[in-house]
Structure formats: C-alpha cells, structure tokens
Design a protein around this motif. Structure first.
Motif, PDB file in Angstrom:
ATOM      1  N   MET A  69      27.632   2.267 -20.791  1.00 29.31           N
ATOM      2  CA  MET A  69      27.061   2.581 -19.551  1.00 29.31           C
ATOM      3  C   MET A  69      26.683   1.359 -18.687  1.00 29.31           C
ATOM      4  O   MET A  69      26.191   0.370 -19.630  1.00 29.31           O
ATOM      5  CB  MET A  69      25.533   3.441 -19.619  1.00 29.31           C
ATOM      6  CG  MET A  69      25.976   5.119 -19.946  1.00 29.31           C
ATOM      7  SD  MET A  69      24.723   6.149 -19.853  1.00 29.31           S
ATOM      8  CE  MET A  69      23.647   5.615 -21.050  1.00 29.31           C
ATOM      9  N   THR A  70      26.915   1.273 -17.715  1.00 32.65           N
ATOM     10  CA  THR A  70      26.555   0.117 -16.861  1.00 32.65           C
ATOM     11  C   THR A  70      25.131  -0.028 -16.498  1.00 32.65           C
ATOM     12  O   THR A  70      24.477   0.818 -16.042  1.00 32.65           O
ATOM     13  CB  THR A  70      27.440   0.018 -15.556  1.00 32.65           C
ATOM     14  OG1 THR A  70      28.773   0.315 -15.855  1.00 32.65           O
ATOM     15  CG2 THR A  70      27.093  -1.170 -14.769  1.00 32.65           C
ATOM     16  N   GLU A  71      24.548  -1.010 -16.820  1.00 34.52           N
ATOM     17  CA  GLU A  71      23.095  -1.283 -17.085  1.00 34.52           C
ATOM     18  C   GLU A  71      22.743  -2.068 -15.480  1.00 34.52           C
ATOM     19  O   GLU A  71      23.335  -2.891 -14.969  1.00 34.52           O
ATOM     20  CB  GLU A  71      22.648  -2.496 -18.016  1.00 34.52           C
ATOM     21  CG  GLU A  71      21.031  -2.525 -18.116  1.00 34.52           C
ATOM     22  CD  GLU A  71      20.729  -3.536 -18.878  1.00 34.52           C
ATOM     23  OE1 GLU A  71      19.568  -3.858 -19.416  1.00 34.52           O
ATOM     24  OE2 GLU A  71      21.631  -4.022 -19.603  1.00 34.52           O
ATOM     25  N   ARG A  72      21.451  -1.411 -15.061  1.00 34.48           N
ATOM     26  CA  ARG A  72      20.996  -1.895 -13.726  1.00 34.48           C
ATOM     27  C   ARG A  72      20.369  -3.240 -14.213  1.00 34.48           C
ATOM     28  O   ARG A  72      19.558  -3.273 -14.975  1.00 34.48           O
ATOM     29  CB  ARG A  72      20.247  -0.753 -13.024  1.00 34.48           C
ATOM     30  CG  ARG A  72      21.001   0.355 -12.476  1.00 34.48           C
ATOM     31  CD  ARG A  72      20.077   1.355 -11.733  1.00 34.48           C
ATOM     32  NE  ARG A  72      20.832   2.460 -11.236  1.00 34.48           N
ATOM     33  CZ  ARG A  72      20.813   2.854  -9.891  1.00 34.48           C
ATOM     34  NH1 ARG A  72      20.181   2.088  -9.022  1.00 34.48           N
ATOM     35  NH2 ARG A  72      21.525   3.885  -9.567  1.00 34.48           N
ATOM     36  N   THR A  73      20.451  -4.155 -13.111  1.00 32.06           N
ATOM     37  CA  THR A  73      19.504  -5.240 -13.284  1.00 32.06           C
ATOM     38  C   THR A  73      18.681  -5.367 -11.972  1.00 32.06           C
ATOM     39  O   THR A  73      18.994  -4.809 -10.809  1.00 32.06           O
ATOM     40  CB  THR A  73      20.710  -6.691 -13.291  1.00 32.06           C
ATOM     41  OG1 THR A  73      21.420  -6.651 -12.327  1.00 32.06           O
ATOM     42  CG2 THR A  73      21.405  -6.510 -14.572  1.00 32.06           C
ATOM     43  N   VAL A  74      17.801  -6.473 -11.907  1.00 28.34           N
ATOM     44  CA  VAL A  74      17.059  -6.792 -10.862  1.00 28.34           C
ATOM     45  C   VAL A  74      17.629  -7.742  -9.764  1.00 28.34           C
ATOM     46  O   VAL A  74      18.134  -8.807 -10.022  1.00 28.34           O
ATOM     47  CB  VAL A  74      15.602  -7.437 -11.040  1.00 28.34           C
ATOM     48  CG1 VAL A  74      14.669  -7.930 -10.118  1.00 28.34           C
ATOM     49  CG2 VAL A  74      15.069  -6.251 -12.181  1.00 28.34           C
ATOM     50  N   VAL A  75      17.832  -7.102  -8.555  1.00 27.85           N
ATOM     51  CA  VAL A  75      18.345  -7.942  -7.595  1.00 27.85           C
ATOM     52  C   VAL A  75      17.448  -8.613  -6.389  1.00 27.85           C
ATOM     53  O   VAL A  75      17.690  -9.343  -5.797  1.00 27.85           O
ATOM     54  CB  VAL A  75      19.544  -7.276  -6.643  1.00 27.85           C
ATOM     55  CG1 VAL A  75      20.481  -6.791  -7.714  1.00 27.85           C
ATOM     56  CG2 VAL A  75      18.952  -5.899  -6.094  1.00 27.85           C
ATOM     57  N   GLN A  76      16.188  -7.927  -6.320  1.00 29.42           N
ATOM     58  CA  GLN A  76      15.127  -8.218  -5.513  1.00 29.42           C
ATOM     59  C   GLN A  76      13.880  -8.120  -5.969  1.00 29.42           C
ATOM     60  O   GLN A  76      13.529  -6.890  -6.400  1.00 29.42           O
ATOM     61  CB  GLN A  76      15.274  -7.853  -4.087  1.00 29.42           C
ATOM     62  CG  GLN A  76      14.409  -8.437  -2.987  1.00 29.42           C
ATOM     63  CD  GLN A  76      14.496  -7.811  -1.805  1.00 29.42           C
ATOM     64  OE1 GLN A  76      15.411  -6.931  -1.706  1.00 29.42           O
ATOM     65  NE2 GLN A  76      13.756  -8.419  -0.694  1.00 29.42           N
ATOM     66  N   THR A  77      12.751  -8.950  -5.833  1.00 23.91           N
ATOM     67  CA  THR A  77      11.609  -8.582  -6.442  1.00 23.91           C
ATOM     68  C   THR A  77      10.623  -9.057  -5.133  1.00 23.91           C
ATOM     69  O   THR A  77      10.524 -10.073  -4.523  1.00 23.91           O
ATOM     70  CB  THR A  77      10.974  -9.182  -7.538  1.00 23.91           C
ATOM     71  OG1 THR A  77      11.830  -9.014  -8.801  1.00 23.91           O
ATOM     72  CG2 THR A  77       9.770  -8.879  -8.049  1.00 23.91           C
ATOM     73  N   VAL A  78       9.725  -7.939  -4.829  1.00 20.89           N
ATOM     74  CA  VAL A  78       8.747  -8.300  -3.851  1.00 20.89           C
ATOM     75  C   VAL A  78       7.185  -7.915  -4.063  1.00 20.89           C
ATOM     76  O   VAL A  78       7.015  -7.150  -5.176  1.00 20.89           O
ATOM     77  CB  VAL A  78       8.883  -7.357  -2.617  1.00 20.89           C
ATOM     78  CG1 VAL A  78      10.328  -7.666  -1.916  1.00 20.89           C
ATOM     79  CG2 VAL A  78       8.846  -5.915  -2.997  1.00 20.89           C
ATOM     80  N   THR A  79       6.386  -8.570  -3.587  1.00 22.30           N
ATOM     81  CA  THR A  79       5.047  -8.633  -3.868  1.00 22.30           C
ATOM     82  C   THR A  79       4.256  -7.737  -3.031  1.00 22.30           C
ATOM     83  O   THR A  79       4.193  -8.128  -1.886  1.00 22.30           O
ATOM     84  CB  THR A  79       4.156 -10.005  -4.380  1.00 22.30           C
ATOM     85  OG1 THR A  79       4.844 -10.539  -5.353  1.00 22.30           O
ATOM     86  CG2 THR A  79       2.855  -9.769  -4.793  1.00 22.30           C
ATOM     87  N   ALA A  80       3.451  -6.843  -3.748  1.00 24.44           N
ATOM     88  CA  ALA A  80       2.786  -5.991  -2.600  1.00 24.44           C
ATOM     89  C   ALA A  80       1.601  -6.757  -2.077  1.00 24.44           C
ATOM     90  O   ALA A  80       1.168  -7.780  -2.485  1.00 24.44           O
ATOM     91  CB  ALA A  80       2.054  -4.744  -3.452  1.00 24.44           C
ATOM     92  N   HIS A  81       1.455  -6.117  -0.873  1.00 17.63           N
ATOM     93  CA  HIS A  81       0.338  -6.793  -0.020  1.00 17.63           C
ATOM     94  C   HIS A  81      -0.939  -5.788   0.017  1.00 17.63           C
ATOM     95  O   HIS A  81      -0.600  -4.589   0.182  1.00 17.63           O
ATOM     96  CB  HIS A  81       0.920  -7.450   1.469  1.00 17.63           C
ATOM     97  CG  HIS A  81       1.295  -6.304   2.235  1.00 17.63           C
ATOM     98  ND1 HIS A  81       2.457  -5.858   2.232  1.00 17.63           N
ATOM     99  CD2 HIS A  81       0.633  -5.528   3.252  1.00 17.63           C
ATOM    100  CE1 HIS A  81       2.676  -4.941   3.147  1.00 17.63           C
ATOM    101  NE2 HIS A  81       1.711  -4.702   3.514  1.00 17.63           N
ATOM    102  N   ARG A  82      -1.909  -6.303   0.459  1.00 23.20           N
ATOM    103  CA  ARG A  82      -3.073  -5.261   0.675  1.00 23.20           C
ATOM    104  C   ARG A  82      -3.269  -5.122   2.357  1.00 23.20           C
ATOM    105  O   ARG A  82      -3.277  -6.070   3.174  1.00 23.20           O
ATOM    106  CB  ARG A  82      -4.390  -5.820   0.086  1.00 23.20           C
ATOM    107  CG  ARG A  82      -4.409  -5.874  -1.351  1.00 23.20           C
ATOM    108  CD  ARG A  82      -5.470  -6.024  -2.043  1.00 23.20           C
ATOM    109  NE  ARG A  82      -5.340  -6.227  -3.509  1.00 23.20           N
ATOM    110  CZ  ARG A  82      -5.652  -5.292  -4.447  1.00 23.20           C
ATOM    111  NH1 ARG A  82      -5.761  -4.167  -3.795  1.00 23.20           N
ATOM    112  NH2 ARG A  82      -5.340  -5.588  -5.794  1.00 23.20           N
ATOM    113  N   GLN A  83      -3.820  -3.707   2.594  1.00 21.61           N
ATOM    114  CA  GLN A  83      -4.024  -3.703   4.087  1.00 21.61           C
ATOM    115  C   GLN A  83      -5.096  -2.431   3.977  1.00 21.61           C
ATOM    116  O   GLN A  83      -4.947  -1.399   3.060  1.00 21.61           O
ATOM    117  CB  GLN A  83      -2.665  -3.429   5.005  1.00 21.61           C
ATOM    118  CG  GLN A  83      -1.924  -2.269   4.670  1.00 21.61           C
ATOM    119  CD  GLN A  83      -0.806  -2.284   5.550  1.00 21.61           C
ATOM    120  OE1 GLN A  83       0.106  -3.093   5.631  1.00 21.61           O
ATOM    121  NE2 GLN A  83      -0.677  -1.289   6.790  1.00 21.61           N
TER     122      GLN A  83
END
Length: 293
Positions: free
Chosen positions: A1-15
C-alpha cells in the motif's frame, strides 16, 4: 500500500471566540485556508475555571455546513432554534447540521458554571455539498458509550472513531459526505499502520506530546497535512494524543464569512438577509446562568 507522507505542517494560533473563551486553532491559519471538506479545527482549552468563571458562545447563526463538538473534559449545554437541546460531557459528540439555517447557543453546563472545573474539547466545521446546503437543520447527540473505541493487538494504541472506520470498527454517526474523524491515543513505543481511503484529504493534529507521522515528527499544537495514499503510519516514543481528520473533497467553490459557508457571494448575502429578517428562528428555551451557591 502507498504510504501517506507529510506535505505541510502548520502551527496553531490562539484567539478568543464566543463570550471570551480561548481556542487553539490550526485550521484555518496562515497558508492553509481549509482541508476540503474540513473548514475549521478549534481546540477549546484545556482551561481550569473557578466557580462562576466559565464562558461559552451565546446565540449565533449558522448556514451551509455542520458543527461537530467533541468533549474530552467538562460539560457543555446546547440549544438551537430548531428545538434541539442537550448537555454533553466527557467523550460525547454533538453533530449539528446547520443546513438551511439555525441559531444556536453553546454554553458551559449549569454544573460547570456553578462549580468551575477543567474544560477541554474540540469543535470541527464540516462543509456541506452544494446540493445539501439548504437541508433542514438536524442534530445528532452521541454519548461516549456509543462511540466505538478499539485497541491495537499489542495494546499500545487506542482509537475512538467519531466518523469513518478504523481497526475493523465503524462510527455510529451519519454524515452527508464521507468523513474521517479519529481520536488516537498512543502509549510509549506505539506503532500503527492504518489503511485510509485513498480519495480523502487527510491531516493529523497533535494536541498532546509528539507523534511521528511517516518520517516527520509532529509536535503538540501542530497540524500535518498528508499527501494521497492508502495508509498512514503513526508512532510515538511516549504518551501522545492526536486527531486524524479528513474527508472526500467536495471540489466546489467556497464563499465564507463569519457564521455562514456557501458557494457564492450572492448566497452569503442571502444568508445574512435571512438571519436579520428572523427567518432562521430564535431559541425558545434559555440556558441561564444559575444564581446563588
């Protein structure tokens, strides 16, 4: 099976949202407007309230999408203009289809308002396809006992399945489009290889500890967007928790402003007009702040 990899990482902000409660928001954020069909991910808390301090979201409207509230700690009380109301606590899920339009209120329960306590949970917004934007409002309240929870064969990982399926178990919640919503709990040295639908957009939001997704380490407060594939690999060196979120993309135009998500600016304008004219109704039953001890 084809494994998914990470293409983008974002950091949460607080509001600050609603009546003044703070959320940690990884979606939408700078560089990531949505994860079709997931529109928003808010982590509420964890926060410790004293007696009389807890706040929520007073009356506000929605049209064109669904709100999913998942409680880890504390309690929340809900009421809406379609006549639905209830209280949800740890492990419970409230899945509200706003559809054609609804006014709702999300507040701490009377017990939390009176006594205080720790509150922690999530709210996810799920888009509705064009053909279902104006369906009648609906409400699913699923208690913790009805949410499937499965442990891997080695006992090192557990998953609560809110939508979709995992480890040969399927969620009890009905969705308008195929959605995946898992809460994974990983002990030290946990390793999971999970088949996932190849046609889904998918992301992992880590809210405690750190998790290795394929070959990338995703830390607390980060959301990792994954590419297409048939399998996700998760591992952890120590205790960690994450949400695995996604769904089959709608591929339709998104026009959103405040509490409404439609397909065109004209439809947004109509939503605001209908709300201001009272056509989304009003909440009959009030959730009042208790008085006295």
């Amino acid at each position: 099976m084809t494994e998914r990899t990470v293409v983008q990482t974002v950091t949460a902000h607080r509001q600050t949202e609603g009546g003044g409660f703070v959320v940690r928001r990884p979606l939408p954020t700078a560089g990531l407007a949505d994860l079709d069909p997931i529109l928003l991910v808010d982590e509420m808390g964890p926060v410790e309230y004293g007696p009389g301090e807890a706040v929520g979201a007073p009356d506000h409207p929605h049209r064109g999408f669904e709100t999913v509230t998942y409680i880890l700690e504390g309690e929340g009380a809900h009421a809406d203009s379609a006549g639905h109301h209830g209280t949800i606590g740890p492990g419970d899920v409230q899945w509200m289809t706003a559809g054609a339009g609804v006014v709702h209120r999300e507040m701490p329960s009377e017990q939390v308002l009176r006594d205080g306590g720790r509150v922690h949970g999530f709210q996810i917004w799920v888009n509705l396809p064009r053909a279902k934007k104006l369906v009648p409002p609906a409400y699913q309240e699923v208690p913790a006992a009805a949410i499937p929870e499965v442990t891997t064969a080695d006992g090192r990982a557990r998953v609560r399945i809110i939508a979709g399926e995992a480890l040969r178990a399927r969620a009890n919640i009905g969705t308008h489009t195929p959605i995946l919503f898992h809460h994974w709990m990983l002990d030290a040295e946990a390793q999971v290889e999970l088949p996932v639908p190849e046609d889904h957009n998918l992301a992992a939001y880590v809210f405690e500890g750190s998790v290795k997704v394929a070959e990338d380490v995703v830390r607390e407060g980060q959301l990792a967007v994954l590419d297409r594939g048939e399998m996700v690999r998760l591992s952890a060196d120590r205790w960690a928790q994450l949400l695995l979120l996604g769904g089959r993309p709608l591929g339709e135009p998104v026009a959103r402003m405040g509490p409404f998500v439609m397909n065109t600016p004209a439809e947004l304008g109509q939503a605001f007009e209908d709300f201001q004219a009272g056509r989304m109704g009003q909440i009959a039953a009030k959730i009042e702040r208790p008085t006295g001890g």
